[in-house]
Design a protein around this motif. Structure first.
Motif, PDB file in Angstrom:
ATOM      1  N   GLU A  70       8.921   4.630  -2.102  1.00 28.08           N
ATOM      2  CA  GLU A  70       9.344   3.466  -1.316  1.00 28.08           C
ATOM      3  C   GLU A  70       8.956   2.161  -2.002  1.00 28.08           C
ATOM      4  O   GLU A  70       8.415   1.239  -1.391  1.00 28.08           O
ATOM      5  CB  GLU A  70       8.788   3.535   0.103  1.00 28.08           C
ATOM      6  N   LEU A  71       9.253   2.086  -3.307  1.00 33.15           N
ATOM      7  CA  LEU A  71       8.958   0.871  -4.063  1.00 33.15           C
ATOM      8  C   LEU A  71       9.917  -0.240  -3.652  1.00 33.15           C
ATOM      9  O   LEU A  71      11.097   0.001  -3.408  1.00 33.15           O
ATOM     10  CB  LEU A  71       9.080   1.127  -5.566  1.00 33.15           C
ATOM     11  N   LYS A  72       9.401  -1.426  -3.564  1.00 35.81           N
ATOM     12  CA  LYS A  72      10.173  -2.604  -3.167  1.00 35.81           C
ATOM     13  C   LYS A  72      10.011  -3.694  -4.225  1.00 35.81           C
ATOM     14  O   LYS A  72       9.052  -3.703  -4.994  1.00 35.81           O
ATOM     15  CB  LYS A  72       9.676  -3.154  -1.822  1.00 35.81           C
ATOM     16  N   LYS A  73      10.948  -4.635  -4.208  1.00 32.32           N
ATOM     17  CA  LYS A  73      10.861  -5.778  -5.093  1.00 32.32           C
ATOM     18  C   LYS A  73       9.526  -6.484  -4.835  1.00 32.32           C
ATOM     19  O   LYS A  73       9.139  -6.699  -3.693  1.00 32.32           O
ATOM     20  CB  LYS A  73      12.017  -6.734  -4.829  1.00 32.32           C
ATOM     21  N   GLY A  74       8.825  -6.790  -5.907  1.00 32.81           N
ATOM     22  CA  GLY A  74       7.531  -7.455  -5.784  1.00 32.81           C
ATOM     23  C   GLY A  74       6.343  -6.508  -5.867  1.00 32.81           C
ATOM     24  O   GLY A  74       5.214  -6.960  -6.049  1.00 32.81           O
ATOM     25  N   ALA A  96       3.998  -5.304  -2.402  1.00 32.52           N
ATOM     26  CA  ALA A  96       4.441  -6.656  -2.069  1.00 32.52           C
ATOM     27  C   ALA A  96       4.165  -6.934  -0.593  1.00 32.52           C
ATOM     28  O   ALA A  96       4.140  -6.017   0.235  1.00 32.52           O
ATOM     29  CB  ALA A  96       5.932  -6.805  -2.356  1.00 32.52           C
ATOM     30  N   MET A  97       3.960  -8.175  -0.274  1.00 30.19           N
ATOM     31  CA  MET A  97       3.731  -8.560   1.116  1.00 30.19           C
ATOM     32  C   MET A  97       5.022  -8.335   1.916  1.00 30.19           C
ATOM     33  O   MET A  97       6.114  -8.655   1.429  1.00 30.19           O
ATOM     34  CB  MET A  97       3.365 -10.042   1.188  1.00 30.19           C
ATOM     35  N   ALA A  98       4.912  -7.766   3.087  1.00 29.05           N
ATOM     36  CA  ALA A  98       6.066  -7.553   3.958  1.00 29.05           C
ATOM     37  C   ALA A  98       6.577  -8.892   4.459  1.00 29.05           C
ATOM     38  O   ALA A  98       5.786  -9.778   4.799  1.00 29.05           O
ATOM     39  CB  ALA A  98       5.699  -6.658   5.130  1.00 29.05           C
TER      40      ALA A  98
END
Length: 99
Positions: A70-74, A96-98
């Protein structure tokens, strides 16, 4: 993308000759990647990207790492080469911060 100069200095010399040659071809060479956080082994293909002269991983990156973890930008991720096991170690350094 992986920096070509670092890969040539630290990774390619530790591979067997066939793998080292294959990394510079269209087919590339299979490389093990150990996910340190989930203690699971994955395999991607390491090859030189002709247009940029950098090296890239191809294969199931999205499935095995981006979606599964579940990698996200940032997100900050880390890789390091383990010459003893001839494999990369992968880990998530910071989420990354939500928003």
């Amino acid at each position: 993308m992986l920096a070509a100069d670092l890969l040539r200095k630290h990774v390619l010399p530790t591979l067997i000759a066939d793998q080292e040659r294959a990394a510079d071809t269209e087919e590339g060479t299979a490389i093990d990647i150990w996910d340190m956080d989930t203690t699971s082994m994955h395999q991607l293909v390491l090859k030189k990207w002709p247009s940029s002269k950098s090296y890239v991983f191809i294969g199931k990156w999205n499935q095995d790492f981006v979606k599964r973890r579940e990698l996200k930008k940032g997100d900050k991720i880390g890789f390091y080469w383990d010459p003893y096991y001839c494999s990369f170690k992968f880990f998530v350094l910071k989420r990354a911060m939500a928003t």
